[in-house]
Write a protein that holds these residues in place. Sequence first.
Motif, PDB file in Angstrom:
ATOM      1  N   GLY A 263      10.851 -13.870  26.684  1.00  0.00           N
ATOM      2  CA  GLY A 263      10.954 -13.824  25.232  1.00  0.00           C
ATOM      3  C   GLY A 263       9.754 -14.353  24.401  1.00  0.00           C
ATOM      4  N   SER A 264       9.314 -13.790  23.340  1.00  0.00           N
ATOM      5  CA  SER A 264       8.467 -14.585  22.606  1.00  0.00           C
ATOM      6  C   SER A 264       8.662 -14.014  21.055  1.00  0.00           C
ATOM      7  CB  SER A 264       6.931 -13.938  23.199  1.00  0.00           C
ATOM      8  OG  SER A 264       6.505 -12.840  22.368  1.00  0.00           O
TER       9      SER A 264
ATOM     10  N   ARG B 185      12.089  -7.741  26.549  1.00  0.00           N
ATOM     11  CA  ARG B 185      13.555  -7.950  26.462  1.00  0.00           C
ATOM     12  C   ARG B 185      14.111  -8.881  25.456  1.00  0.00           C
ATOM     13  NH1 ARG B 185      17.038  -8.005  31.545  1.00  0.00           N
ATOM     14  NH2 ARG B 185      15.793  -9.274  32.678  1.00  0.00           N
ATOM     15  N   GLY B 186      15.041  -8.513  24.634  1.00  0.00           N
ATOM     16  CA  GLY B 186      15.686  -9.612  23.830  1.00  0.00           C
ATOM     17  C   GLY B 186      16.259 -10.644  24.417  1.00  0.00           C
ATOM     18  N   VAL B 187      16.652 -11.978  23.949  1.00  0.00           N
ATOM     19  CA  VAL B 187      16.946 -13.093  24.361  1.00  0.00           C
ATOM     20  C   VAL B 187      18.166 -13.766  23.686  1.00  0.00           C
ATOM     21  CG1 VAL B 187      16.276 -15.543  25.192  1.00  0.00           C
ATOM     22  CG2 VAL B 187      14.745 -13.639  25.324  1.00  0.00           C
ATOM     23  N   GLY B 188      19.220 -14.122  24.540  1.00  0.00           N
ATOM     24  CA  GLY B 188      20.157 -14.852  24.022  1.00  0.00           C
ATOM     25  C   GLY B 188      20.663 -16.257  24.751  1.00  0.00           C
TER      26      GLY B 188
ATOM     27  N   ARG C 199      16.704 -13.597  19.799  1.00  0.00           N
ATOM     28  CA  ARG C 199      15.640 -12.901  19.839  1.00  0.00           C
ATOM     29  C   ARG C 199      15.926 -11.523  19.979  1.00  0.00           C
ATOM     30  NH1 ARG C 199      12.151 -17.363  22.204  1.00  0.00           N
ATOM     31  NH2 ARG C 199      10.645 -17.914  20.813  1.00  0.00           N
ATOM     32  N   PRO C 200      15.755 -10.351  19.205  1.00  0.00           N
ATOM     33  CA  PRO C 200      15.630  -9.206  19.317  1.00  0.00           C
ATOM     34  C   PRO C 200      14.692  -8.405  20.350  1.00  0.00           C
ATOM     35  CG  PRO C 200      14.741  -9.456  17.461  1.00  0.00           C
ATOM     36  CD  PRO C 200      14.891 -10.923  18.021  1.00  0.00           C
TER      37      PRO C 200
ATOM     38  N   GLY D 127      13.175 -21.304  21.232  1.00  0.00           N
ATOM     39  CA  GLY D 127      13.888 -20.225  20.658  1.00  0.00           C
ATOM     40  C   GLY D 127      13.361 -20.205  19.183  1.00  0.00           C
ATOM     41  N   SER D 128      12.405 -20.847  18.628  1.00  0.00           N
ATOM     42  CA  SER D 128      11.865 -20.570  17.498  1.00  0.00           C
ATOM     43  C   SER D 128      12.682 -20.693  16.391  1.00  0.00           C
ATOM     44  CB  SER D 128      11.121 -19.493  17.112  1.00  0.00           C
ATOM     45  OG  SER D 128       9.978 -19.327  18.198  1.00  0.00           O
TER      46      SER D 128
END
Length: 377
Positions: A323-324, A178-181, A288-289, A143-144
């Motif tokens: 995600g990235s 896509r954004g990530v949660g 991540r948006p 998730g950075s």
Amino acid sequence: MKGFLQTKKDEMIGLLERLVNIDSGSTHKEGIDEVGGILKELYEELGFSTEVVEESTSGNNMVITYGENPSILLVAHMDTVFRVGTAKERPFKIEGDKAYGPGVIDMKGSQVALLYAMKALKEKNLRALESVQIVLNGDEETGSETSRPIIEKCAEGKKYALIMEPARKDGSLVTARRGVGRYSVYVTGKAAHSGIEPQNGISAIGELAHKIIKLHALTNHDEGVSVSVGIIEGGESVNTVAPTAAGHVDVRIRYAEQAEVIDAMIREICTTSDVPGTTITLEGGINRPPMVKNEQTIELLEIIKETGAGLGIEITDVSTGGGSDASFTSAMGIPTIDGLGPIGGNAHSDQEYLEIPSLLERTHLLAEVIGRLSAGE
């Protein structure tokens, strides 16, 4: 630059083998830092300045710069998803035109491509190096969390962001994600012997089951929203009413405005117990948006397509649910293209591979794109 890179093919494959054979899973700080140390030395040999940002538990992050006013940000992560010992169990190997090994395409091949694009630019277009700043991060796969502030700080004022995730299997670049949660639901109940006094127990697993059903019901594929409880834990023994349970949740969204809505829905679900006597703790959020394919992205893509056409490479692009770090720069309004690494597939699996001819091809493309962008086109 093509001729120069062809003379370096054996070197590139040798470095790829060296990096792949180092375990650098996100939780293995020692291995990530070993990879970072190798790359730090190689960049400094080229004349880059390197700043290592020390991290206490995750892998260190590194900012690499050549000139004083860089306008192009490149991001590549050093961590993989594999546990310690994987590199020994299935080390780097070549079969035909493919290289195999843990992290070979995601994204140690990209690390090699990025370094040798810089070597090619130093050989053929020294001015372009002054436009480049590179962030190598050590926690992208989780998730950075530590590297996001660094990426965003470096991205300020940049004209372009090029993210070095691998190209898709068909060679496509990535223009939307896509954004990530990530959320974790922790439930506490009360233990009891399930045969002698089950009436005295309160099942945390039973409560978690209710929550899983409700969370999964938030999925709306037509709107690009998916909610999935991917890992569950709980209980002490088969004959004990479970006193604790946990569920770990993955969330994907298509549009930025969905983040607040889906977050509120998840929190509402976890506010009230369905099984009386249980308590619930919710952790996490949208981390991540989404990366949106906007006009700026399309303009940058056209430059890359034109550059590729000049090299005999047809460039296509796709949207993906993964995600990235591209999401961070894109959300800042910076024209961003992802998937600029080599071509390969089956990432995160024991069949992960890199197409060796693409290592030189995409390194050449990257160097030419940077050269063109640095010239102000």
